[in-house]
Design a protein around this motif. Structure first.
Motif, PDB file in Angstrom:
ATOM      1  N   ARG A 198       4.228  -2.690   6.730  1.00 22.23           N
ATOM      2  CA  ARG A 198       4.493  -1.370   7.780  1.00 22.23           C
ATOM      3  C   ARG A 198       5.504  -0.725   6.821  1.00 22.23           C
TER       4      ARG A 198
ATOM      5  N   LYS B 290       1.574  -0.631   2.973  1.00 20.99           N
ATOM      6  CA  LYS B 290       0.446  -0.994   4.398  1.00 20.99           C
ATOM      7  C   LYS B 290       0.487  -2.108   5.429  1.00 20.99           C
ATOM      8  N   THR B 291       0.355  -3.084   4.296  1.00 25.25           N
ATOM      9  CA  THR B 291       0.927  -4.491   4.843  1.00 25.25           C
ATOM     10  C   THR B 291       2.179  -5.116   5.537  1.00 25.25           C
TER      11      THR B 291
END
Length: 214
Positions: free
Chosen positions: A199, A196-197
């Motif tokens: 991408r 998530k961080t």
């Protein structure tokens, strides 16, 4: 009321002024660290007896072995390698680079860093908290400073090897190396956080973790 306000200001000064330095001020001429004992708030307990050899250190001499993926090697002179620095609030590093070597993005949570190029040409940069990069290529005899806690790096851009001597206003500045901290921590940071961080996907994160596994 005025007396109360004056007392408040005096108390505030007593707390603020010592905080301007990195390490606490020593309360004696010296306190050579006893590394066999557990460290206290202000470093290690003092050795009961000392000799002249406690105040001299030859560990900054090179050459160092830079045969590693980053092409950089660091020889530290801090309280853990040179106990005579205990409680004195300073330390140094010898940093040597192979051609193209990189000291990867990292930070020192407990110290400002100042350095001088001894040999070669080095691209030095640091990032502010608003993501502004300050950088420059510096050569032998030129210096740089990195404010405490900011992410920074060095890259040997010369044709040959390069060498820096760096100094810190802490006996043990600490270091957080971003790649190994994020992808080589124990236990691991969950993939869901990293994907998530950054991408990206699990495959990319797992590949990076394999490169920094302890």
């Amino acid at each position: 009321m005025a007396s109360l306000f004056s007392s408040f200001l005096l108390t505030l000064c007593l707390f603020v002024i010592p905080s301007l330095s990195s390490d606490p001020d020593p309360l004696q001429d010296f306190c050579v660290g006893d590394l066999r004992a557990s460290p206290s708030i202000n470093g290690f307990p003092c050795k009961p007896s000392v000799s002249a050899s406690d105040f001299f250190f030859s560990g900054l001499a090179g050459p160092l072995n830079t045969s590693n993926p980053n092409g950089v090697a660091i020889s530290p002179a801090n309280v853990l390698t040179f106990p005579g620095l205990n409680t004195l609030g300073l330390s140094m590093n010898n940093v040597e680079f192979a051609p193209g070597g990189v000291n990867p993005p990292h930070s020192h949570p407990r110290a400002t860093e100042v350095g001088v190029v001894i040999e070669g040409s080095v691209f030095v940069g640091f990032l502010t908290t608003n993501n502004t990069l300050f950088s420059k290529v510096i050569n032998a005899g030129e210096m740089f400073v990195v404010p405490r806690g900011l992410v920074h790096f060095q890259w040997n851009v010369g044709k040959g090897k390069a060498r820096l001597i760096t100094a810190f206003n802490s006996q043990l500045s600490g270091v957080v190396v971003l790649p190994s901290t994020l992808f080589g921590s124990v236990p691991e940071i969950p993939n869901a956080v990293l994907t998530k961080t950054f991408r990206t996907d699990d495959a990319t994160v797992n590949n990076l973790k394999s490169k920094f596994a302890v």
